[in-house]
Every structure is written in C-alpha cells, then in structure tokens.
Design a protein around this motif. Sequence first.
Motif, PDB file in Angstrom:
ATOM      1  N   GLU A 103      -4.801  -6.324   2.108  1.00  0.00           N
ATOM      2  CA  GLU A 103      -5.505  -6.841   3.281  1.00  0.00           C
ATOM      3  C   GLU A 103      -4.932  -8.164   3.782  1.00  0.00           C
ATOM      4  O   GLU A 103      -4.850  -8.400   4.991  1.00  0.00           O
ATOM      5  N   HIS A 104      -4.519  -9.049   2.877  1.00  0.00           N
ATOM      6  CA  HIS A 104      -3.997 -10.342   3.346  1.00  0.00           C
ATOM      7  C   HIS A 104      -2.692 -10.163   4.116  1.00  0.00           C
ATOM      8  O   HIS A 104      -2.425 -10.892   5.074  1.00  0.00           O
TER       9      HIS A 104
ATOM     10  N   ARG B 274      -3.477  -8.987   7.598  1.00  0.00           N
ATOM     11  CA  ARG B 274      -4.038 -10.069   8.420  1.00  0.00           C
ATOM     12  C   ARG B 274      -3.075 -11.243   8.571  1.00  0.00           C
ATOM     13  O   ARG B 274      -3.417 -12.252   9.171  1.00  0.00           O
TER      14      ARG B 274
ATOM     15  N   SER C 255      -7.228 -10.479  -2.295  1.00  0.00           N
ATOM     16  CA  SER C 255      -7.502  -9.433  -1.310  1.00  0.00           C
ATOM     17  C   SER C 255      -7.310  -8.063  -1.939  1.00  0.00           C
ATOM     18  O   SER C 255      -6.588  -7.906  -2.925  1.00  0.00           O
TER      19      SER C 255
ATOM     20  N   THR D 296      -5.357  -2.110   1.377  1.00  0.00           N
ATOM     21  CA  THR D 296      -5.764  -1.442   2.606  1.00  0.00           C
ATOM     22  C   THR D 296      -5.833   0.061   2.354  1.00  0.00           C
ATOM     23  O   THR D 296      -5.458   0.555   1.273  1.00  0.00           O
TER      24      THR D 296
END
Length: 212
Positions: A13-14, A17, A26, A29
């Motif tokens: 996820e990091h 983003r 994190s 995904t």
Amino acid sequence: MQDIYVVSHPHAEHTARDLVGGWHDSRLTSRGRRDARLVAEEFERRRRGNARAIRITTSDLARCAETAEIIASRLDAPVARDPRLREISFGDAEGRPNDWLAQRRVPAPDHDRLEHRGPIPGAETRRELATRVGASVRELMADVDHDHIVVTHGYALTFVITAWMQIPVDAVGFASFATKPGAITHLQLDDYWRNRTLLSLADTSHLHTDQF
C-alpha cells in the motif's frame, strides 16, 4: 544441498500511495496478494519431490508477514517473525510522501558508506542494517537440517545475501543486489565443496500471468 530462498515482498500500500516505506507498516495491495499467491504456487512447484523440511522466516512488518503466511498455507510450513529482517529505517521520513524525503536526502559519500546517517532524524546507517540482518541470517544458517525461505524487503535483501556469503559488514559499503516486488532469489549451499552459490537473483518469471 541446502536451499535458501529470499523473497522480496510484493506490491504494498505505501508503494501504491508513493509513500516512504522503511518501518512504515503497510499491507499488501490486491495486486500484492495475487503475486504472493503466485510466489506460493512457484514454491510448491519447486519443492515437489523434495523431502527436506523447510522453514519460513519473515520481517515482522505486515507486508512481509502477510506474504509469508500465504506461502506457508501452501507449503504447510511454520512461520517465524523476526524484526531484524525489516527494511532500513528512514526515521522521521517514514509514511511521508517520497518527494518529502527526496528534497532532504543526502547520498552517502564514498568515504563514509557504512556510517552515513544523513539529515533525517532516526534514520539507520547501512552498518546498522547490515549488522542486524546479518545476525538473523547467521542464526538461520546454523539450522542445517532445514531449507529456508526468508521474506524481506528490497534493500534489506542485499544484506541477507552478503551475510549468507559470509562477507564481513566492513566490506559491504558498496554492495547492492537489485530486486523487484515478488521476486525470488535462490541461494544454495553445496554439501561437499561448501560453496555458497547465488543460483538466481530476483527471478520474477512466476509472476508473468494474464490473470488479474
């Protein structure tokens, strides 16, 4: 022969983003979870017919631990979490936009590769990272009755390899082994000659699929 596989955690996820990773915690995904399943399937294929027991050791950060659990469920293997396998810490930059870090980062000079900390409070040096990763790897290598899967991060992977090759920390100031998310690096210890061979680096052929 003893096989050691080093897995770079898949897409997290990091990264999606565009945030600084390091110790920022994190998760994977949906793409990362799909790739972790493909990694697990690849290990199942590679291990078919191999009677040696295998252990999985992972960084305790969520993106690695999640990857390790997906692999473990396919191989029916135990998982141990080890915070020493975390990525290098970026200190106060973690979880911030990558642009924030880029504006403040100072590259390590050639004469100070191991001790350079840069201007970010709380950031780790290369020596600190290599030392803690090396301690974890040496403990794993003492267990010669198992093959091993190590799930870690893109930069930390370099020091898993150098520690396994028994390269002293003082000699790794310029070492770098490039990898990709979801890649598998294969190391092998020869029973007779005791050679430590890097059989393949950052293999991603198992991720080549049209299934989304």
